[in-house]
Scaffold this motif. Structure first.
Motif, PDB file in Angstrom:
ATOM      1  N   ALA A  72      -6.897  -6.012   6.479  1.00 15.80           N
ATOM      2  CA  ALA A  72      -5.460  -6.321   6.553  1.00 15.80           C
ATOM      3  C   ALA A  72      -5.141  -7.659   5.904  1.00 15.80           C
ATOM      4  CB  ALA A  72      -5.003  -6.303   8.012  1.00 15.80           C
ATOM      5  N   TRP A  73      -5.952  -8.678   6.172  1.00 13.59           N
ATOM      6  CA  TRP A  73      -5.675  -9.991   5.598  1.00 13.59           C
ATOM      7  C   TRP A  73      -5.819  -9.973   4.084  1.00 13.59           C
ATOM      8  CZ3 TRP A  73      -7.117 -15.150   8.393  1.00 13.59           C
ATOM      9  CH2 TRP A  73      -6.349 -15.264   9.568  1.00 13.59           C
ATOM     10  N   GLU A  74      -6.842  -9.315   3.595  1.00 12.69           N
ATOM     11  CA  GLU A  74      -7.042  -9.258   2.147  1.00 12.69           C
ATOM     12  C   GLU A  74      -5.853  -8.579   1.469  1.00 12.69           C
ATOM     13  OE1 GLU A  74      -9.993  -6.705  -0.635  1.00 12.69           O
ATOM     14  OE2 GLU A  74     -10.989  -8.345   0.463  1.00 12.69           O
ATOM     15  N   LEU A  75      -5.400  -7.472   2.034  1.00 11.43           N
ATOM     16  CA  LEU A  75      -4.265  -6.760   1.459  1.00 11.43           C
ATOM     17  C   LEU A  75      -2.982  -7.580   1.544  1.00 11.43           C
ATOM     18  CD1 LEU A  75      -5.068  -3.223   2.892  1.00 11.43           C
ATOM     19  CD2 LEU A  75      -5.059  -3.847   0.453  1.00 11.43           C
ATOM     20  N   THR A  90       0.819  -1.208   0.000  1.00  9.99           N
ATOM     21  CA  THR A  90       0.000   0.000   0.000  1.00  9.99           C
ATOM     22  C   THR A  90       0.860   1.268   0.000  1.00  9.99           C
ATOM     23  OG1 THR A  90      -0.218  -0.114   2.421  1.00  9.99           O
ATOM     24  CG2 THR A  90      -1.961  -1.136   1.103  1.00  9.99           C
ATOM     25  N   ARG A  91       2.035   1.230   0.603  1.00  8.25           N
ATOM     26  CA  ARG A  91       2.910   2.401   0.576  1.00  8.25           C
ATOM     27  C   ARG A  91       3.544   2.587  -0.796  1.00  8.25           C
ATOM     28  NH1 ARG A  91       5.291   3.327   6.738  1.00  8.25           N
ATOM     29  NH2 ARG A  91       3.286   2.890   7.763  1.00  8.25           N
ATOM     30  N   ARG A  93      -2.645   4.376   6.608  1.00  5.30           N
ATOM     31  CA  ARG A  93      -2.279   3.121   7.242  1.00  5.30           C
ATOM     32  C   ARG A  93      -3.264   2.003   6.899  1.00  5.30           C
ATOM     33  NH1 ARG A  93      -1.329   7.459  10.382  1.00  5.30           N
ATOM     34  NH2 ARG A  93       0.609   7.579  11.599  1.00  5.30           N
ATOM     35  N   VAL A  94      -2.756   0.786   6.914  1.00  5.41           N
ATOM     36  CA  VAL A  94      -3.635  -0.387   6.873  1.00  5.41           C
ATOM     37  C   VAL A  94      -4.281  -0.509   8.246  1.00  5.41           C
ATOM     38  CG1 VAL A  94      -3.728  -2.890   6.656  1.00  5.41           C
ATOM     39  CG2 VAL A  94      -2.221  -1.554   5.152  1.00  5.41           C
ATOM     40  N   PRO A  95      -5.615  -0.589   8.328  1.00  4.66           N
ATOM     41  CA  PRO A  95      -6.260  -0.713   9.643  1.00  4.66           C
ATOM     42  C   PRO A  95      -5.718  -1.904  10.415  1.00  4.66           C
ATOM     43  CG  PRO A  95      -7.898  -0.260   7.939  1.00  4.66           C
ATOM     44  CD  PRO A  95      -6.597  -0.525   7.228  1.00  4.66           C
ATOM     45  N   GLN A 154      -9.056  -4.206  -7.163  1.00  7.50           N
ATOM     46  CA  GLN A 154      -9.675  -2.895  -7.320  1.00  7.50           C
ATOM     47  C   GLN A 154      -9.857  -2.201  -5.981  1.00  7.50           C
ATOM     48  OE1 GLN A 154     -10.108  -1.671 -10.497  1.00  7.50           O
ATOM     49  NE2 GLN A 154     -10.224   0.227  -9.290  1.00  7.50           N
ATOM     50  N   ARG A 155     -10.194  -2.970  -4.953  1.00  5.70           N
ATOM     51  CA  ARG A 155     -10.323  -2.360  -3.620  1.00  5.70           C
ATOM     52  C   ARG A 155      -8.985  -1.806  -3.143  1.00  5.70           C
ATOM     53  NH1 ARG A 155     -14.246  -6.574  -2.874  1.00  5.70           N
ATOM     54  NH2 ARG A 155     -12.717  -8.058  -2.044  1.00  5.70           N
ATOM     55  N   ALA A 156      -7.912  -2.534  -3.424  1.00  5.51           N
ATOM     56  CA  ALA A 156      -6.580  -2.050  -3.029  1.00  5.51           C
ATOM     57  C   ALA A 156      -6.219  -0.772  -3.784  1.00  5.51           C
ATOM     58  CB  ALA A 156      -5.535  -3.135  -3.282  1.00  5.51           C
ATOM     59  N   LEU A 157      -6.494  -0.747  -5.067  1.00  8.27           N
ATOM     60  CA  LEU A 157      -6.177   0.436  -5.871  1.00  8.27           C
ATOM     61  C   LEU A 157      -7.035   1.627  -5.457  1.00  8.27           C
ATOM     62  CD1 LEU A 157      -5.794  -1.203  -9.395  1.00  8.27           C
ATOM     63  CD2 LEU A 157      -3.966  -0.293  -7.950  1.00  8.27           C
ATOM     64  N   ASP A 158      -8.323   1.382  -5.248  1.00  9.45           N
ATOM     65  CA  ASP A 158      -9.220   2.469  -4.848  1.00  9.45           C
ATOM     66  C   ASP A 158      -8.821   3.053  -3.500  1.00  9.45           C
ATOM     67  OD1 ASP A 158     -10.657   2.098  -7.162  1.00  9.45           O
ATOM     68  OD2 ASP A 158     -12.295   0.976  -6.217  1.00  9.45           O
ATOM     69  N   GLY A 159      -8.323   2.191  -2.610  1.00 10.13           N
ATOM     70  CA  GLY A 159      -8.013   2.638  -1.260  1.00 10.13           C
ATOM     71  C   GLY A 159      -6.654   3.301  -1.110  1.00 10.13           C
ATOM     72  N   TYR A 160      -5.703   2.972  -2.018  1.00  7.96           N
ATOM     73  CA  TYR A 160      -4.332   3.391  -1.736  1.00  7.96           C
ATOM     74  C   TYR A 160      -3.562   3.993  -2.904  1.00  7.96           C
ATOM     75  CZ  TYR A 160      -5.090   0.916   2.630  1.00  7.96           C
ATOM     76  OH  TYR A 160      -5.592   0.524   3.848  1.00  7.96           O
TER      77      TYR A 160
END
Length: 508
Positions: A108-111, A50-51, A96-98, A76-82
């Motif tokens: 966190a697990w999905e990421l 994510t960073r 931050r990742v929650p 897509q969720r990762a891209l939309d979020g970060y």
């Protein structure tokens, strides 16, 4: 289950799995491409991915790998979020990742699943060399997701230490056929009639063979990192599935070290004292009939030849690879560290630094968290949370719940959670420090930038005689006795890569 298949020719050199992106995909790929076993670190892989996205993924590598992940909704969720086009502003903190809890493991697990896939896929891209993933056993809440992601990308080996990874073989077996992986969570103070378990079901993420319409995943070879032949014998006979070999780590190895056997004794510098009881009996190891590699103080041609003469398959080397230009270490930190090492900076095995309670080796650099003054000035915070321990919190109504705490978090918070004041003394935030090592320091409230905390093995002293810039291929060539990449009068060396073509991390 797809049975693990050891290669016909075992690698003589395993590149160490240094945490939080020092052993990144570029280093693992470089080592694999010269015929040895390259290792990516799965530690902190969710925050790492994510960073990178927030820094704009300027070379496009992360997004290129994401295109191949089998569940594009997760991508897509990762891209939309970060993802930030062009990268975040220099003074903008990382999102931050929650922090996960036992009852809320996502996102966190999905990421971490996606991150484990990305790192492994990139390391394996474009060649047929061997790639492994390294994880810390003590990080129980952060183990299974990167493993699943790595297996989806075809990882060849899994290497784990910092604890006894007895349950990991069964997790690998289950993931290979799309079944849930299960790990027992160690909960301090949990009633004896209870046992908390973590479960990761690939089907819940749409990653099982039925949903994907694929066959079983390749089951990677499993190599536990051990210090004792007794532990090796136990794992070989009583682990939850097959063990294909061992890495035997001496106390001279970098990062987390196993505590000395028996009562802890310290030398005049406050370092743990190790003795003969802390070394594995190699005759006993040979009798097990499984391949093993020696780690810790073996990073030399003589070390490799000695290991082979003792019946080992080869050696695992971390420190030399950590400082090469292919590693994920921030380039500014690398240059400064090498300069201070050549100026006499030392290494200390700190029994208190890690919140885990394991001794932790730290390079004594003046501008890092190793400096007592800078450590004292830092505002304590636990905002990444990989090293939190689970504890049982008794309720007023006779029921209880599981909480999470870290000895390096704010002292009043830790004590309020039932921790002792003594346990907080000297504890350092390894999560933030190691992220800074790789060029991803968090910017805290008030603009406070997290400082590095650099770890190495005892072989770091050898770097005082090495050139300032050398590649992973140079290290392999040196270890095999083909070249001597040491400094001459002009500070250059044979076998040296002329320049580092990889972009500098540029965060220090």
């Amino acid at each position: 289950m797809t049975k693990p298949v050891m290669p016909d020719t075992l690698p003589q050199i395993i590149q160490g799995g240094m945490g939080v992106a020092i052993s990144d995909w570029r280093l693992a790929k470089a080592v694999s491409q010269v015929g040895q076993l390259g290792i990516v670190s799965g530690t902190g892989i969710d925050s790492l991915m994510t960073r990178r996205l927030q820094d704009g993924d300027l070379d496009g590598s992360t997004r290129r790998a994401l295109e191949h992940f089998p569940n594009q909704e997760m991508v897509q969720r990762a891209l939309d979020g970060y993802f930030i086009e062009g990268g975040r502003a220099p003074d903008q903190p990382y999102k931050r990742v929650p922090l996960p809890s036992v009852k809320k493991l996502n996102p966190a697990w999905e990421l971490a699943i996606v991150g484990g896939f990305v790192e492994t896929w990139l390391a394996k891209e474009g060649h047929d060399g061997l790639v492994g993933m390294n994880l810390l056993t003590k990080l129980q809440m952060h183990t299974m997701p990167p493993l699943l992601g790595a297996m989806l990308a075809g990882v060849d080996f899994v290497i784990m230490g910092a604890g006894i990874p007895r349950e990991i073989p069964a997790v690998l077996d289950n993931f290979s056929v799309g079944q849930p992986g299960v790990l027992k969570l160690d909960v301090k103070g949990e009633p004896t009639d209870q046992s908390t378990r973590l479960t990761l079901d690939p089907a819940e993420y749409g990653l099982d063979p039925v949903t994907l319409g694929t066959g079983d995943l390749k089951r990677p070879n499993f190599l536990p990192i051990i210090t004792s032949h007794v532990l090796a014998q136990t794992l070989a006979r009583k682990a939850s599935g097959s063990v294909e070999g061992f890495v035997i780590e001496a106390p001279t190895a970098g990062g987390h070290n196993a505590p000395p056997r028996g009562k802890m004794q310290l030398d005049e510098l406050g370092q743990p004292i190790y003795g003969e009881r802390d070394l594995a009996d190699l005759e006993q190891m040979r009798e097990l009939g499984l391949p093993f590699w020696l780690a810790g103080g073996s990073g030399s041609p003589e070390g490799l030849q000695n290991a082979l003469s003792e019946g080992a398959a080869g050696i695992q080397v971390g420190t030399l690879f950590a400082y090469c230009t292919d590693s994920g270490m921030d380039d500014g930190l690398r240059r400064e560290a090498l300069s201070q090492i050549k100026g006499g900076a030392g290494l200390r095995t700190d029994p208190l630094a890690s919140p885990t309670g394991f001794p932790f080796k730290v390079v004594q650099l003046s501008h890092t968290m190793a400096n007592p003054q800078l450590y004292a000035e830092r505002t304590r915070i636990c905002d990444i949370g990989y090293l939190r321990e689970a504890y049982w919190e008794e309720g007023k109504d006779g029921t209880g719940k599981i909480g999470l705490r870290c000895a390096s978090e704010p002292i009043e918070t830790y004590v309020r959670k039932g921790g002792t004041l003594e346990a907080t003394v000297g504890r350092k935030c390894l999560c933030n420090g190691l992220m800074a090592d790789a060029g991803f320091p968090q910017i805290q409230k008030g603009g406070e930038v997290e400082l590095p905390l650099l770890t190495s093995g005892d072989d770091v002293i050898k770097l005082a005689h090495w050139q300032d810039r050398f590649s992973a291929a140079d290290v392999v060539s040196y270890l095999k006795g083909e070249t001597q990449p040491q400094s001459d009068k002009q500070g250059q060396a044979t076998g040296q890569a002329d320049v580092d073509s990889r972009p500098m991390a540029g965060h220090l």
